[in-house]
Structure formats: C-alpha cells, structure tokens
Design an enzyme around this catalytic site. Structure first.
Site, PDB file in Angstrom:
ATOM      1  N   PRO A  49      31.060  37.793  27.775  1.00  0.00           N
ATOM      2  CA  PRO A  49      29.945  36.861  27.980  1.00  0.00           C
ATOM      3  C   PRO A  49      29.591  36.791  29.459  1.00  0.00           C
ATOM      4  O   PRO A  49      30.391  37.147  30.326  1.00  0.00           O
ATOM      5  CB  PRO A  49      30.534  35.522  27.516  1.00  0.00           C
ATOM      6  N   MET A  50      28.370  36.364  29.756  1.00  0.00           N
ATOM      7  CA  MET A  50      27.955  36.076  31.126  1.00  0.00           C
ATOM      8  C   MET A  50      27.128  34.800  31.081  1.00  0.00           C
ATOM      9  O   MET A  50      26.045  34.785  30.485  1.00  0.00           O
ATOM     10  CB  MET A  50      27.137  37.226  31.719  1.00  0.00           C
ATOM     11  N   GLU A  51      27.660  33.752  31.663  1.00  0.00           N
ATOM     12  CA  GLU A  51      26.991  32.454  31.629  1.00  0.00           C
ATOM     13  C   GLU A  51      25.567  32.573  32.175  1.00  0.00           C
ATOM     14  O   GLU A  51      25.336  33.099  33.262  1.00  0.00           O
ATOM     15  CB  GLU A  51      27.778  31.450  32.477  1.00  0.00           C
TER      16      GLU A  51
ATOM     17  N   CYS B 219      37.414  31.691  34.344  1.00  0.00           N
ATOM     18  CA  CYS B 219      36.146  31.353  34.979  1.00  0.00           C
ATOM     19  C   CYS B 219      36.371  30.894  36.422  1.00  0.00           C
ATOM     20  O   CYS B 219      37.150  29.962  36.668  1.00  0.00           O
ATOM     21  CB  CYS B 219      35.431  30.252  34.200  1.00  0.00           C
TER      22      CYS B 219
ATOM     23  N   LYS C 114      41.787  34.933  28.004  1.00  0.00           N
ATOM     24  CA  LYS C 114      41.336  35.737  29.135  1.00  0.00           C
ATOM     25  C   LYS C 114      41.831  35.079  30.420  1.00  0.00           C
ATOM     26  O   LYS C 114      41.736  33.867  30.585  1.00  0.00           O
ATOM     27  CB  LYS C 114      39.816  35.863  29.157  1.00  0.00           C
TER      28      LYS C 114
ATOM     29  N   GLY D 278      36.755  44.420  34.506  1.00  0.00           N
ATOM     30  CA  GLY D 278      36.408  44.325  35.915  1.00  0.00           C
ATOM     31  C   GLY D 278      35.970  45.645  36.522  1.00  0.00           C
ATOM     32  O   GLY D 278      36.706  46.633  36.464  1.00  0.00           O
ATOM     33  N   GLU D 279      34.755  45.687  37.076  1.00  0.00           N
ATOM     34  CA  GLU D 279      34.212  46.840  37.802  1.00  0.00           C
ATOM     35  C   GLU D 279      34.105  48.113  36.961  1.00  0.00           C
ATOM     36  O   GLU D 279      34.296  49.220  37.461  1.00  0.00           O
ATOM     37  CB  GLU D 279      35.019  47.127  39.067  1.00  0.00           C
TER      38      GLU D 279
ATOM     39  N   ARG E 113      28.987  42.936  33.156  1.00  0.00           N
ATOM     40  CA  ARG E 113      27.884  43.289  34.050  1.00  0.00           C
ATOM     41  C   ARG E 113      27.480  44.755  33.901  1.00  0.00           C
ATOM     42  O   ARG E 113      26.291  45.087  33.957  1.00  0.00           O
ATOM     43  CB  ARG E 113      28.269  42.971  35.492  1.00  0.00           C
TER      44      ARG E 113
END
Length: 317
Positions: A7-9, A98, A139, A200-201, A224
């Site tokens: 998810p991405m807030e 978060c 997470k 991550g990345e 992302r």
C-alpha cells in the site's frame, strides 16, 4: 516466487490496487493501514478502506487482499482483528513499519520497533482473536534509529504467532532514502523460522534479482516501483526487461482517471493523476515530458484533451 503489492498512503489504495492487479503479476495485496485507537471500529470503516471485502477479500481480477491494522492497544487491536475476520478478511497484517511522524508520535507504526515486547503482545493477541485459517502477518523496518534490535523484533513477531514477516530494508530514520539494506534482511531470514518477504528499492527486474540474491528471500513486495512501472510485477515474473509501450501505459492511466470520476471531486482526482504521472516519469521519458505540463492543469477539459490522444483500447474499461 510470490510478488506482493504494497500500500501507499494517499495513492496506492483500492482504486489503484484494482488497476495494477488488472495489469497482472501479483499474488497478494495489502491494504492501506487502518488506524486502531481505543475503540471497536464500525464495519463501514473497513468496507470504505477495503471494499474488496464485498468480493470475498479479492480484487476484481481475483488477487487476495489482506487488511492492515496499525495501533498499540493490545486488546483493541485484538477486538478489531476479530471484527475484520468476521467481515471475511483473507488475512490480517499488522503495521510496525510506518515512518510518518504523526503516526509515530501516537505510538504507532515504526515507533513500536523500540518496544519488541509490545510487538509480541500485539501479534499474540491478534493471532488468538482470529480463526486459525486466517493468516496473521506483520510488516517491520530494520529499526527506529538503528538496526540494534532488528533481530529481536523479528523474533518477537515470530514468537507472537506471525505466519510471515515483510521487512522494509531501512530504519524509520532512513525513511525512503536509498539505499535499502538487503543484507540486513538476510540476517533476519537466518534468525527466524517463518517466511520473510523483502521490500525496499525494487524498481527494476535487475533490482528484484539482486534483492533476492542478497536478502536470501524468495518472495518480494513492491510499492513505489509498481507505481513507476505498472508492468513491473509481470516483468519480474517473466524475467523480461522490456517496458510496456507508453501508449499502453497512458491507456492504463486513462482507465484510472475514469475510475476516479464517480468517487472523487475534481481537485483530488487531478491530484492523483499528477502523483502517478510523476512516478511514471522515473521510467518513461514521455511521462517526464508530460508531467510539468499536466501538473498545471486545473480543469476537467484539460485532462480530457490530454487523454484524447491515441490510447490502447484494451484499457478502456
């Protein structure tokens, strides 16, 4: 290999989950976190954030969605987990990662990485409150301001009953600044006896391969990178380095614009398109050219004119 969609807030919510899972390549999604304070939330709060609950906790393309909870009240987290389970959740994920200051100030998300005993208690209480067939996962990051307690936190989650841990390979203080410390995930993999998912990345097929090799994880989570490249999951799965043509990506963007039409006011709708186009500019020269122009748009007509250019009919849905 399993590929999970993060998810991405404020961007990667159920609307974008629907769009990206239609493109394909994902095995599972996790919802945006639902903040649990000191009350049992009403059902409509969960349905609003995770409308996939109306569809047996799956996206329209059939990808299962876990509901993510965030909070520090042990009993309240357990009560809400039980409520989510009763609504038919596929799984429940607990957010210990978060980095948002407002969340951390209220003893939530990554702030709990300073309290592994509390992490253990939360996971244990949630696990005990949820039917055994519903997986409980968590997470985490590598720590709050250092990696000193990373292994202790991971062990606390395992001992609390988590079936799986997703590890974002940075501390809270690192935020989202590169690099991601995939080598630290490997230390966690070696310290627990449950599956660990690397996060991550991961922006490219090469990143995914390097992440798996260095972390020792078979499974990955992307967020992302998935927004910057809608076909990234498929490309990773097929070991294919060829991006979708820009015309097709623009068609996906148009499909998303249409999806937002009945649910958002124009300002919010335009903001989402600008956000996504900005991410796409990392992978597409065309988006890099379009973004500074589109970010100045204010009217529906301007966006309509932008999308009137040739678009692959596959995404007119």
């Amino acid at each position: 290999m399993r590929i999970l969609l993060a998810p991405m807030e404020g961007l990667l919510d159920y609307r974008l989950r629907d769009t990206l899972t239609r493109v394909g390549g994902y095995d599972e999604c996790v919802s945006e976190f639902i903040r649990v304070n000191d009350t049992l939330l009403p059902s409509h709060r969960y349905y609003r954030c995770v409308p996939e609950l109306y569809n047996n906790s799956h996206t329209k393309s059939g990808v299962p969605v876990k509901v993510q909870l965030l909070g520090s009240d042990v009993n309240c987290m357990a009560e809400n987990a039980s409520k989510v389970a009763s609504l038919g959740a596929y799984g429940i994920d607990i957010n210990f990662g978060c980095p948002a200051p407002t969340v951390n100030r209220n003893r939530g998300g990554a702030a709990l990485l300073k309290e592994p005993n509390l992490m253990f208690s939360i996971v244990k209480a949630v696990r005990n409150a949820v039917p055994i067939h519903i997986p409980v996962t968590a997470k985490m990051r590598l720590g709050y301001d250092s990696t000193e307690h990373a292994l202790i936190c991971a062990k606390a989650l395992e001992e609390g009953g988590a079936k799986e841990i997703v590890v974002h390979a940075r501390t809270k203080v690192d935020g989202y600044k590169p690099p991601a410390y995939w080598d630290w995930i490997q230390k966690i993999v070696q310290s627990v006896n449950i599956p660990v998912v690397a996060n991550g990345e991961i922006w490219t097929v090469t990143d995914a391969k390097r992440c798996k090799d260095i972390s020792g994880c078979e499974d990955i989570m992307i967020g992302r990178g998935a927004v910057a490249n809608p076909a990234l999951a498929l490309m990773i799965r097929n070991e294919n380095n060829e991006n979708l043509p820009w015309n097709e990506v623009k068609g996906i963007l148009f499909s998303y614009w249409q999806k937002l039409e009945t649910e958002m006011n124009h300002i919010s709708r335009a903001g989402r398109i600008k956000q996504w186009l900005n991410y796409l500019s990392r992978q597409y020269k065309e988006a890099e050219i379009d973004f500074p122009i589109v970010k100045q748009y204010k009217s529906v007509d301007e966006f309509s004119n932008y999308f009137e250019l040739p678009i692959n009919s596959l995404w007119k849905m």
